[in-house]
Each structure stands twice: as structure tokens, then as C-alpha cells.
Design an enzyme around this catalytic site. Structure first.
Site, mmCIF file in Angstrom:
data_model
loop_
_atom_site.group_PDB
_atom_site.id
_atom_site.type_symbol
_atom_site.label_atom_id
_atom_site.label_comp_id
_atom_site.label_asym_id
_atom_site.label_seq_id
_atom_site.Cartn_x
_atom_site.Cartn_y
_atom_site.Cartn_z
ATOM 1 N N LYS A 59 -4.218 -10.198 -6.549
ATOM 2 C CA LYS A 59 -5.458 -10.655 -5.903
ATOM 3 C C LYS A 59 -6.611 -9.716 -6.277
ATOM 4 O O LYS A 59 -6.384 -8.533 -6.556
ATOM 5 C CB LYS A 59 -5.283 -10.771 -4.390
ATOM 6 C CG LYS A 59 -5.321 -9.478 -3.676
ATOM 7 C CD LYS A 59 -5.490 -9.605 -2.182
ATOM 8 C CE LYS A 59 -5.614 -8.178 -1.700
ATOM 9 N NZ LYS A 59 -5.953 -7.840 -0.437
ATOM 10 N N LYS A 112 -11.047 -4.849 -3.671
ATOM 11 C CA LYS A 112 -12.124 -3.871 -3.744
ATOM 12 C C LYS A 112 -11.614 -2.473 -4.027
ATOM 13 O O LYS A 112 -12.379 -1.598 -4.396
ATOM 14 C CB LYS A 112 -12.993 -3.914 -2.486
ATOM 15 C CG LYS A 112 -12.269 -3.757 -1.144
ATOM 16 C CD LYS A 112 -13.282 -3.777 -0.011
ATOM 17 C CE LYS A 112 -12.900 -4.421 1.286
ATOM 18 N NZ LYS A 112 -11.865 -3.877 2.123
ATOM 19 N N LYS A 141 0.821 -1.219 0.000
ATOM 20 C CA LYS A 141 0.000 0.000 0.000
ATOM 21 C C LYS A 141 0.850 1.262 0.000
ATOM 22 O O LYS A 141 0.488 2.264 -0.607
ATOM 23 C CB LYS A 141 -0.963 0.018 1.193
ATOM 24 C CG LYS A 141 -2.111 -0.948 1.018
ATOM 25 C CD LYS A 141 -3.272 -0.567 1.919
ATOM 26 C CE LYS A 141 -4.458 -1.494 1.635
ATOM 27 N NZ LYS A 141 -5.542 -1.350 2.585
HETATM 28 P P1 TYM Z 1 -10.257 -6.496 4.100
HETATM 29 O O1 TYM Z 1 -11.352 -5.543 4.426
HETATM 30 O O2 TYM Z 1 -9.243 -6.074 3.103
HETATM 31 O O3 TYM Z 1 -10.857 -7.856 3.604
HETATM 32 C C1 TYM Z 1 -11.888 -8.531 4.311
HETATM 33 C C2 TYM Z 1 -11.680 -10.032 4.233
HETATM 34 O O4 TYM Z 1 -11.696 -10.471 2.868
HETATM 35 C C3 TYM Z 1 -10.546 -11.254 2.584
HETATM 36 N N1 TYM Z 1 -10.162 -11.032 1.179
HETATM 37 C C4 TYM Z 1 -10.031 -12.001 0.270
HETATM 38 N N2 TYM Z 1 -10.194 -13.327 0.327
HETATM 39 C C5 TYM Z 1 -9.979 -14.058 -0.808
HETATM 40 N N3 TYM Z 1 -9.619 -13.498 -2.000
HETATM 41 C C6 TYM Z 1 -9.464 -12.148 -2.106
HETATM 42 N N4 TYM Z 1 -9.116 -11.604 -3.266
HETATM 43 C C7 TYM Z 1 -9.671 -11.346 -0.940
HETATM 44 N N5 TYM Z 1 -9.590 -10.006 -0.701
HETATM 45 C C8 TYM Z 1 -9.880 -9.843 0.602
HETATM 46 C C9 TYM Z 1 -9.481 -10.739 3.552
HETATM 47 O O5 TYM Z 1 -8.477 -11.692 3.747
HETATM 48 C C10 TYM Z 1 -10.313 -10.477 4.781
HETATM 49 O O6 TYM Z 1 -10.491 -11.668 5.534
HETATM 50 N N6 TYM Z 1 -7.214 -5.983 8.012
HETATM 51 C C11 TYM Z 1 -8.441 -6.604 7.544
HETATM 52 C C12 TYM Z 1 -9.647 -6.210 8.347
HETATM 53 C C13 TYM Z 1 -9.506 -6.450 9.808
HETATM 54 C C14 TYM Z 1 -9.641 -7.675 10.487
HETATM 55 C C15 TYM Z 1 -9.486 -7.392 11.867
HETATM 56 C C16 TYM Z 1 -9.846 -8.981 10.051
HETATM 57 C C17 TYM Z 1 -9.289 -5.506 10.761
HETATM 58 N N7 TYM Z 1 -9.289 -6.046 11.992
HETATM 59 C C18 TYM Z 1 -9.530 -8.403 12.839
HETATM 60 C C19 TYM Z 1 -9.913 -9.985 11.020
HETATM 61 C C20 TYM Z 1 -9.744 -9.691 12.385
HETATM 62 C C21 TYM Z 1 -8.677 -6.189 6.107
HETATM 63 O O7 TYM Z 1 -8.203 -5.192 5.660
HETATM 64 O O8 TYM Z 1 -9.538 -6.979 5.428
#
Ligand code: TYM
Length: 329
Positions: A197, A200, A115
Site C-alpha cells: 500500500k 507516508k 510494523k
Molecule cells: P494513518 O495515519 O496511518 O492513516 C490515516 C487514514 O488514511 C488511510 N490510508 C489509506 N487509504 C487508502 N490508501 C492508502 N494507501 C492509505 N494509507 C492510509 C488510513 O486507512 C486512515 O484512514 N490508526 C490510524 C489513526 C487513528 C484513527 C483513530 C483512525 C487513530 N485513532 C480513530 C480512525 C479513528 C492510522 O494510523 O491512520
């Protein structure tokens, strides 16, 4: 005595949630809630670490709440709440940032490096310390398992390290959590570049399918998705990653086994396969959006309010103990 395993996970309200987020993370959650104590958060304070519009953020918090509900997460079994509603998250992040978390660990985080890119010194401090807030989210609820996609595994590992260091210094205070990554679909790739990957926040809207995409638009994105050389349908993630990705999406959204799909498409080409996949995606999205559209903003707000009360009760008990062990009480 509470022996129930606790599950915690969250999604950032930034950008349009994709089928990648659904397949990698959210789809696991509704299954887990039948067996475990589940807590799912809309992690809004994570979303302000990069450029954003306040009005978009406000809208997306409700959007994600409705997406959780439409995915089958039931607020009677699971706690659904907004991270900023429970101030213990940021309080604990400060404590962990001052105790168990080291700069050297944070510098290793792939997501930060991706990022921040070339300008590592010109991004916010929050983007750098973001995994510490994530560790606080997880550790605050004595979480045993964190269902996430592959890209978040490293952050959960860091939460484990932070918990162990803290426990080493202050005595057993936190449960050491584990990541729960699905066997298939933990990393759904971009439809326009199978080496990246699906994200969003990708600027190319054809690279992802949003859960709220117009159905015809989503079908076109599948038909336009890049494919590898070769003409038959075979699962070979190393040599034919684009097709392997489409097969994974087909399997997960269509409830089919990849092996079975490969058999069924013997003798057929990419054109037929993609046409059918477009229909599978369309069917999934139609059903999903029907549920989503039936949920009002007021309903989503009520869910967040009742989740806030439950999360707050758990978090404040934990914080009282943590304040004591670190010596401020
Ligand atoms: P975030 O918001 O980017 O994504 C949410 C969840 O979606 C999964 N994910 C994917 N899985 C498969 N293929 C993909 N292309 C893909 N893109 C995203 C991510 O692995 C995630 O599980 N830091 C985290 C949010 C967070 C969090 C937490 C998660 C903050 N605190 C505590 C678990 C526990 C994040 O940015 O996810």
C-alpha cells in the site's frame, strides 16, 4: 434528544500525508460533515509509538490541521482537535486495556505484525496497545461510523469487539461503531510496487505522492510509476494491479468514472495515459496547495483550541459515566 449520527476519524502526524490518505479517508470527511456530527482528530499520541523527532511532530500537528482545513473540513460544522489535548483518550485507553481488550486480539493485528516485523519483543508497548488507544478515540464520542481506508478496518473491528465486551460486563455504555470504507480507493497502492500500500512512512519517496509535493516532482513520480505487462488501458486489478491503481487515482482525483476512462483511452498506450494522469494530479495538487498555503499557523492553532474545548466537553461527560460504571466513583 440527539439523534444525529456521530462520525469520528483521525490521522497520525507521522510522515508526509499522501494522496492515499486523502483518497482513502480525508476526502470522505468533508462530504459527511454536511449530514452528521463529525469529529476529526490529529492523533499525536499514536505517532510516538515508533521512532520520531519531537520537532517534526510539533510541525506535523499544524501541517495536518491545515491539510484538514484545505480538504474542506469546516471547523464551524466539525470538531478538529489534537488528541493529546483531551486527556480522556489516554484515560479511557487504560480502562479499555484493563477490561474489554485481550492480548490475543492485539497479537492478531496486521499493522502491529507489519510494523514490528521480526522484532516483536523489541518494540514499544505502545505500538502493541496502539489499537486500544484507537478504540478509546472512537468509543469516547459514542461514534457510529468511522471513515477510514482499508488498512484500518481491522482496528475498527477490534473497537467493536471491545465495546461489546465492555457493554456485556458493565451494561450498555458504548455505541458499537462501524467502519466506513470507500468503494473505490480504499487501498491506494505504492507507485513503485503495486503489491504494497502507498504509505507516508515508506523510505522510497518515489512510491508515494505527498499532498505537499512539489508539482513537477509529483508529475515525474507518475511518469516513473511501474506498470504491468500489456500496452492497452484496461481495468484488471488482479492481473494488472499497477494500472488499476493508476486508474483509481485518476478517477478519484479527476472526478471521473473508471469505466469511462477505459473507454476514453481505447487505442491509447501507457505513455499518453500517464501524461494525462500527471496533469490531473498536478491540477489537484495545485488547487489543494493554494488552499493549504493560505492558512496561517495562528489560524490552525485557533482551530485546535476551539476544537479542544468542544471535544473536552463531550469527553468529560462520557468519562464521568464510565468512571461510575466501573466503580471508581
Ligand atoms: P494513518 O495515519 O496511518 O492513516 C490515516 C487514514 O488514511 C488511510 N490510508 C489509506 N487509504 C487508502 N490508501 C492508502 N494507501 C492509505 N494509507 C492510509 C488510513 O486507512 C486512515 O484512514 N490508526 C490510524 C489513526 C487513528 C484513527 C483513530 C483512525 C487513530 N485513532 C480513530 C480512525 C479513528 C492510522 O494510523 O491512520
Amino acid at each position: 434528544m440527539d439523534k444525529l449520527k456521530t462520525i469520528f476519524s483521525g490521522v497520525q502526524p507521522s510522515g508526509n500525508l499522501t494522496i492515499g490518505n486523502y483518497i482513502g479517508a480525508i476526502s470522505q470527511w468533508s462530504e459527511l460533515q454536511a449530514k452528521y456530527r463529525c469529529i476529526f482528530s490529529i492523533v499525536d499520541y499514536h505517532a510516538i509509538t515508533v521512532d520520531y523527532e519531537p520537532d517534526d511532530l510539533r510541525r506535523r500537528i499544524l501541517e495536518i490541521t491545515k491539510i484538514y482545513l484545505a480538504s474542506g473540513i469546516n471547523p464551524e460544522y466539525s470538531i478538529i482537535f489534537q488528541q493529546s489535548d483531551v486527556s480522556a483518550h489516554t484515560e479511557l485507553a487504560w480502562i479499555l486495556g484493563s477490561t474489554g481488550a485481550y492480548i490475543a486480539d492485539l497479537k492478531k493485528m496486521t499493522q502491529f505484525k507489519d510494523k514490528a516485523g521480526e522484532k516483536q519483543d523489541a518494540v514499544s508497548v505502545g505500538l502493541f496497545t496502539y489499537p486500544v488507544l484507537m478504540a478509546a478515540d472512537i468509543l469516547l464520542y459514542d461514534t457510529q461510523a468511522v471513515p477510514v481506508g482499508d488498512d484500518q478496518k481491522q482496528h475498527v473491528e477490534l473497537a467493536r469487539d471491545i465495546a461489546k465486551r465492555f457493554n456485556g460486563q458493565y451494561g450498555d455504555s458504548f455505541v458499537v461503531p462501524e467502519a466506513l470504507v470507500p468503494k473505490e480507493g480504499a487501498r491506494i497502492m505504492s507507485l513503485t510496487d503495486p503489491t504494497k500500500k502507498m504509505s507516508k512512512s515508506d523510505s522510497n519517496v518515489n512510491s508515494y505522492i505527498s499532498l505537499l509535493d512539489n508539482i513537477e516532482v509529483a508529475k515525474k513520480k507518475i511518469m516513473k510509476a511501474v506498470t504491468d505487462s500489456g500496452t492497452d488501458i484496461d481495468y484488471d486489478p488482479v492481473n494488472r494491479p499497477a494500472l488499476a491503481n493508476l486508474l483509481t487515482i485518476y478517477a478519484r482525483l479527476g472526478n471521473r468514472e473508471i469505466k469511462r476512462l477505459v473507454k476514453d483511452y481505447k487505442g491509447f498506450g501507457y505513455g499518453d495515459f500517464k501524461k494525462d494522469l500527471a496533469e490531473v494530479v498536478a491540477k489537484f495538487l495545485t488547487a489543494f496547495q493554494e488552499k493549504y498555503n493560505a492558512i496561517s499557523d495562528d489560524e490552525a492553532k485557533e482551530v485546535l483550541e476551539s476544537g479542544r474545548q468542544k471535544a473536552e466537553a463531550l469527553a468529560s461527560l462520557k468519562m464521568e459515566k464510565i468512571r461510575q460504571v466501573i466503580g471508581v466513583r
